[in-house]
Design a protein around this motif. Structure first.
Motif, PDB file in Angstrom:
ATOM      1  N   VAL A  29       0.865  -1.182   0.000  1.00  0.00           N
ATOM      2  CA  VAL A  29       0.000   0.000   0.000  1.00  0.00           C
ATOM      3  C   VAL A  29       0.901   1.231   0.000  1.00  0.00           C
ATOM      4  O   VAL A  29       1.871   1.293   0.745  1.00  0.00           O
ATOM      5  CB  VAL A  29      -0.898   0.002   1.255  1.00  0.00           C
ATOM      6  CG1 VAL A  29      -1.783   1.243   1.279  1.00  0.00           C
ATOM      7  CG2 VAL A  29      -1.754  -1.256   1.310  1.00  0.00           C
ATOM      8  N   PRO A  30       0.634   2.223  -0.861  1.00  0.00           N
ATOM      9  CA  PRO A  30       1.522   3.394  -0.918  1.00  0.00           C
ATOM     10  C   PRO A  30       1.532   4.165   0.397  1.00  0.00           C
ATOM     11  O   PRO A  30       0.525   4.247   1.102  1.00  0.00           O
ATOM     12  CB  PRO A  30       0.916   4.239  -2.042  1.00  0.00           C
ATOM     13  CG  PRO A  30      -0.505   3.799  -2.129  1.00  0.00           C
ATOM     14  CD  PRO A  30      -0.507   2.347  -1.792  1.00  0.00           C
ATOM     15  N   GLU A  31       2.678   4.741   0.702  1.00  0.00           N
ATOM     16  CA  GLU A  31       2.839   5.493   1.945  1.00  0.00           C
ATOM     17  C   GLU A  31       1.831   6.628   2.045  1.00  0.00           C
ATOM     18  O   GLU A  31       1.327   6.945   3.125  1.00  0.00           O
ATOM     19  CB  GLU A  31       4.272   6.035   2.018  1.00  0.00           C
ATOM     20  CG  GLU A  31       4.630   6.718   3.325  1.00  0.00           C
ATOM     21  CD  GLU A  31       4.786   5.759   4.492  1.00  0.00           C
ATOM     22  OE1 GLU A  31       4.816   6.232   5.640  1.00  0.00           O
ATOM     23  OE2 GLU A  31       4.871   4.537   4.246  1.00  0.00           O
ATOM     24  N   TRP A  32       1.514   7.253   0.900  1.00  0.00           N
ATOM     25  CA  TRP A  32       0.592   8.385   0.933  1.00  0.00           C
ATOM     26  C   TRP A  32      -0.843   8.019   1.274  1.00  0.00           C
ATOM     27  O   TRP A  32      -1.672   8.901   1.541  1.00  0.00           O
ATOM     28  CB  TRP A  32       0.635   9.169  -0.378  1.00  0.00           C
ATOM     29  CG  TRP A  32       0.612   8.375  -1.657  1.00  0.00           C
ATOM     30  CD1 TRP A  32       1.692   8.031  -2.409  1.00  0.00           C
ATOM     31  CD2 TRP A  32      -0.548   7.838  -2.342  1.00  0.00           C
ATOM     32  NE1 TRP A  32       1.294   7.317  -3.527  1.00  0.00           N
ATOM     33  CE2 TRP A  32      -0.072   7.186  -3.507  1.00  0.00           C
ATOM     34  CE3 TRP A  32      -1.905   7.857  -2.083  1.00  0.00           C
ATOM     35  CZ2 TRP A  32      -0.936   6.556  -4.407  1.00  0.00           C
ATOM     36  CZ3 TRP A  32      -2.781   7.223  -2.976  1.00  0.00           C
ATOM     37  CH2 TRP A  32      -2.290   6.585  -4.114  1.00  0.00           C
ATOM     38  N   ALA A  33      -1.152   6.714   1.344  1.00  0.00           N
ATOM     39  CA  ALA A  33      -2.495   6.296   1.775  1.00  0.00           C
ATOM     40  C   ALA A  33      -2.756   6.662   3.225  1.00  0.00           C
ATOM     41  O   ALA A  33      -3.906   6.746   3.657  1.00  0.00           O
ATOM     42  CB  ALA A  33      -2.676   4.797   1.563  1.00  0.00           C
ATOM     43  N   LYS A  34      -1.666   6.902   3.995  1.00  0.00           N
ATOM     44  CA  LYS A  34      -1.832   7.352   5.377  1.00  0.00           C
ATOM     45  C   LYS A  34      -2.585   8.674   5.451  1.00  0.00           C
ATOM     46  O   LYS A  34      -3.201   8.990   6.467  1.00  0.00           O
ATOM     47  CB  LYS A  34      -0.465   7.528   6.043  1.00  0.00           C
ATOM     48  CG  LYS A  34       0.286   6.241   6.329  1.00  0.00           C
ATOM     49  CD  LYS A  34       1.615   6.558   6.992  1.00  0.00           C
ATOM     50  CE  LYS A  34       2.401   5.286   7.318  1.00  0.00           C
ATOM     51  NZ  LYS A  34       3.713   5.610   7.934  1.00  0.00           N
ATOM     52  N   GLU A  35      -2.517   9.447   4.378  1.00  0.00           N
ATOM     53  CA  GLU A  35      -3.168  10.762   4.378  1.00  0.00           C
ATOM     54  C   GLU A  35      -4.680  10.646   4.482  1.00  0.00           C
ATOM     55  O   GLU A  35      -5.355  11.610   4.848  1.00  0.00           O
ATOM     56  CB  GLU A  35      -2.772  11.545   3.133  1.00  0.00           C
ATOM     57  CG  GLU A  35      -1.289  11.882   3.066  1.00  0.00           C
ATOM     58  CD  GLU A  35      -0.915  12.642   1.814  1.00  0.00           C
ATOM     59  OE1 GLU A  35      -1.768  13.401   1.304  1.00  0.00           O
ATOM     60  OE2 GLU A  35       0.227  12.464   1.319  1.00  0.00           O
TER      61      GLU A  35
ATOM     62  N   LYS B  80     -12.311   3.081   0.774  1.00  0.00           N
ATOM     63  CA  LYS B  80     -12.346   4.522   0.991  1.00  0.00           C
ATOM     64  C   LYS B  80     -12.523   5.289  -0.316  1.00  0.00           C
ATOM     65  O   LYS B  80     -13.114   6.377  -0.322  1.00  0.00           O
ATOM     66  CB  LYS B  80     -11.091   4.980   1.742  1.00  0.00           C
ATOM     67  CG  LYS B  80     -11.166   4.701   3.249  1.00  0.00           C
ATOM     68  CD  LYS B  80      -9.866   5.010   3.946  1.00  0.00           C
ATOM     69  CE  LYS B  80     -10.029   4.853   5.453  1.00  0.00           C
ATOM     70  NZ  LYS B  80     -10.657   6.029   6.065  1.00  0.00           N
ATOM     71  N   TYR B  81     -12.043   4.727  -1.412  1.00  0.00           N
ATOM     72  CA  TYR B  81     -12.321   5.371  -2.699  1.00  0.00           C
ATOM     73  C   TYR B  81     -13.826   5.416  -2.936  1.00  0.00           C
ATOM     74  O   TYR B  81     -14.392   6.465  -3.275  1.00  0.00           O
ATOM     75  CB  TYR B  81     -11.638   4.626  -3.848  1.00  0.00           C
ATOM     76  CG  TYR B  81     -11.948   5.270  -5.180  1.00  0.00           C
ATOM     77  CD1 TYR B  81     -11.180   6.332  -5.650  1.00  0.00           C
ATOM     78  CD2 TYR B  81     -13.049   4.864  -5.944  1.00  0.00           C
ATOM     79  CE1 TYR B  81     -11.490   6.970  -6.841  1.00  0.00           C
ATOM     80  CE2 TYR B  81     -13.372   5.500  -7.131  1.00  0.00           C
ATOM     81  CZ  TYR B  81     -12.587   6.549  -7.576  1.00  0.00           C
ATOM     82  OH  TYR B  81     -12.919   7.190  -8.749  1.00  0.00           O
TER      83      TYR B  81
ATOM     84  N   ARG C  21     -10.449   9.607   7.918  1.00  0.00           N
ATOM     85  CA  ARG C  21     -10.503  10.534   6.795  1.00  0.00           C
ATOM     86  C   ARG C  21     -10.740   9.796   5.482  1.00  0.00           C
ATOM     87  O   ARG C  21     -10.385   8.622   5.348  1.00  0.00           O
ATOM     88  CB  ARG C  21      -9.195  11.320   6.722  1.00  0.00           C
ATOM     89  CG  ARG C  21      -8.960  12.231   7.916  1.00  0.00           C
ATOM     90  CD  ARG C  21      -7.562  12.831   7.886  1.00  0.00           C
ATOM     91  NE  ARG C  21      -6.537  11.808   8.105  1.00  0.00           N
ATOM     92  CZ  ARG C  21      -5.228  12.068   8.140  1.00  0.00           C
ATOM     93  NH1 ARG C  21      -4.800  13.308   7.956  1.00  0.00           N
ATOM     94  NH2 ARG C  21      -4.355  11.108   8.348  1.00  0.00           N
ATOM     95  N   LEU C  22     -11.319  10.513   4.537  1.00  0.00           N
ATOM     96  CA  LEU C  22     -11.546   9.989   3.194  1.00  0.00           C
ATOM     97  C   LEU C  22     -10.762  10.827   2.192  1.00  0.00           C
ATOM     98  O   LEU C  22     -10.484  12.003   2.433  1.00  0.00           O
ATOM     99  CB  LEU C  22     -13.038  10.022   2.842  1.00  0.00           C
ATOM    100  CG  LEU C  22     -13.957   9.149   3.692  1.00  0.00           C
ATOM    101  CD1 LEU C  22     -15.411   9.348   3.269  1.00  0.00           C
ATOM    102  CD2 LEU C  22     -13.582   7.675   3.584  1.00  0.00           C
ATOM    103  N   PRO C  23     -10.408  10.242   1.056  1.00  0.00           N
ATOM    104  CA  PRO C  23      -9.658  10.997   0.050  1.00  0.00           C
ATOM    105  C   PRO C  23     -10.493  12.112  -0.573  1.00  0.00           C
ATOM    106  O   PRO C  23     -11.687  11.959  -0.785  1.00  0.00           O
ATOM    107  CB  PRO C  23      -9.292   9.931  -0.991  1.00  0.00           C
ATOM    108  CG  PRO C  23     -10.313   8.853  -0.808  1.00  0.00           C
ATOM    109  CD  PRO C  23     -10.630   8.836   0.661  1.00  0.00           C
ATOM    110  N   ASP C  24      -9.832  13.241  -0.860  1.00  0.00           N
ATOM    111  CA  ASP C  24     -10.502  14.327  -1.569  1.00  0.00           C
ATOM    112  C   ASP C  24     -10.391  14.081  -3.074  1.00  0.00           C
ATOM    113  O   ASP C  24      -9.873  13.048  -3.513  1.00  0.00           O
ATOM    114  CB  ASP C  24      -9.933  15.688  -1.162  1.00  0.00           C
ATOM    115  CG  ASP C  24      -8.447  15.840  -1.472  1.00  0.00           C
ATOM    116  OD1 ASP C  24      -7.898  15.011  -2.242  1.00  0.00           O
ATOM    117  OD2 ASP C  24      -7.830  16.788  -0.957  1.00  0.00           O
ATOM    118  N   ALA C  25     -10.872  15.024  -3.869  1.00  0.00           N
ATOM    119  CA  ALA C  25     -10.919  14.822  -5.322  1.00  0.00           C
ATOM    120  C   ALA C  25      -9.538  14.585  -5.913  1.00  0.00           C
ATOM    121  O   ALA C  25      -9.348  13.707  -6.765  1.00  0.00           O
ATOM    122  CB  ALA C  25     -11.600  16.016  -5.984  1.00  0.00           C
ATOM    123  N   ALA C  26      -8.545  15.361  -5.472  1.00  0.00           N
ATOM    124  CA  ALA C  26      -7.193  15.200  -6.008  1.00  0.00           C
ATOM    125  C   ALA C  26      -6.613  13.844  -5.638  1.00  0.00           C
ATOM    126  O   ALA C  26      -5.965  13.181  -6.462  1.00  0.00           O
ATOM    127  CB  ALA C  26      -6.296  16.323  -5.498  1.00  0.00           C
TER     128      ALA C  26
END
Length: 320
Positions: A254-260, A272-273, A303-308
């Motif tokens: 899983v990419p590290e940025w998924a922590k965001e 979450k997508y 948290r959930l991902p934003d559009a970007a």
């Protein structure tokens, strides 16, 4: 076929702990009530305002297999885990083998029948369409009441758009009588999408159910905009692309940025997508394992991902 077990075996899932909840991007205007880690996100049913936890349980596929094998312990483990973690939405159908009956039996034994938002389906038209017999439809519906162990079922949907002129009026009759709280229509067949969208425009419904995954985004283009316009709740099926997504990520971290957006596993990444789309009311992935059920539930927390970030997620999956 690559399964979640395969992915876990190859060490692809864990990031080593969830990121702490904090300031993050709001996903396309999605509601975030109770969105601290450990609490489920809730979404409102458009026709009533009643709020449901965004993550639930489906009973096809893997769940259907354990129900069919009469593995009561496994069914108990999955259902109890969902409820313990705050879930209520359970989606089933008469066509899912023994799932409806066994789940109803287990819910009674666990004393959780009244805690569940019980969603089942109606269709006696047969696979691939055809004419439904009204008497047979009513008999099937009454069996669903018997299996659920409820005098009032929360949601009944016409499965795969089966003979709507015959079967939808039956659901409206039961709703008018107070025996069904919400009614709807489902499809997961690509050949039905166009007719499905037109039906959503023509009929007054509380819910629709359809497939939606990060690698199968037809719903974003065709179905979810109409759900918003018409005030229809959305149950999502097959959020893992059935088994496609597990095949894509096998052996990959899983990419590290998924922590965001607080995703620690691929399951949470995929869920979450889907959850980040504001028109999604609840997601009902099927599973046969309590550990997977717990993993899925965490896909509806934090948290959930934003559009970007959603675009970044899609780009990653399309690159695999």
């Amino acid at each position: 076929m690559t399964t979640r077990r395969d992915v876990l075996k190859y060490g692809a899932c864990m990031l080593g702990g969830l990121a702490t909840a904090g300031a993050g991007g709001v996903a396309l205007g999605a509601h975030h009530e109770n969105d601290a880690m450990g609490k489920l996100i809730y979404r409102a049913i458009p026709s009533s305002g009643e709020k449901l936890p965004i993550m639930g349980l489906g009973s096809s596929a893997t769940f259907q297999r354990i129900a069919g094998s009469e593995d009561i312990a496994a069914v108990k483990g999955v259902l109890s885990t969902m409820v313990e973690l705050g879930g209520t939405v359970f989606d089933t159908a008469p066509s899912y083998g023994a799932s409806e009956q066994v789940a109803g039996q287990v819910a009674k034994e666990l004393d959780i029948t009244q805690k569940l938002f019980w969603a089942t389906k109606l269709n006696v038209a047969g696979y691939g369409g055809g004419k439904a017999d009204e008497k047979a439809a009513r008999e099937q519906l009454e069996r669903s009441f018997q299996y659920a162990g409820k005098e009032v079922i929360d949601l009944v949907q016409i499965h795969n758009m089966g003979d709507l002129p015959t079967q939808l009026p039956i659901l409206r009759e039961y709703k008018q009588a107070g025996r069904i709280r919400y009614i709807g229509v489902t499809t997961t067949f690509q050949t039905q999408y166009e007719a499905f969208v037109q039906m959503m425009k023509d009929e007054t419904l509380d819910f629709i159910g359809t497939d939606y995954a990060i690698d199968e985004r037809h719903a974003e283009e065709m179905i979810l905009p109409v759900a918003r316009e018409r005030g229809i709740g959305v149950l999502v099926y097959a959020p893992f692309g059935r088994s496609r997504l597990w095949s894509k990520v096998r052996g990959k971290a899983v990419p590290e940025w998924a922590k965001e957006f607080d995703a620690a596993t691929w399951a949470q990444f995929f869920l979450k997508y889907v959850a980040s789309h504001p028109e999604v009311t609840a997601i009902t992935p099927a599973t046969s394992k309590p550990a997977n059920m717990a993993d899925n539930m965490r896909g509806g927390m934090g948290r959930l991902p934003d559009a970007a970030m959603r675009s970044k997620m899609v780009a990653l999956i399309e690159s695999l």
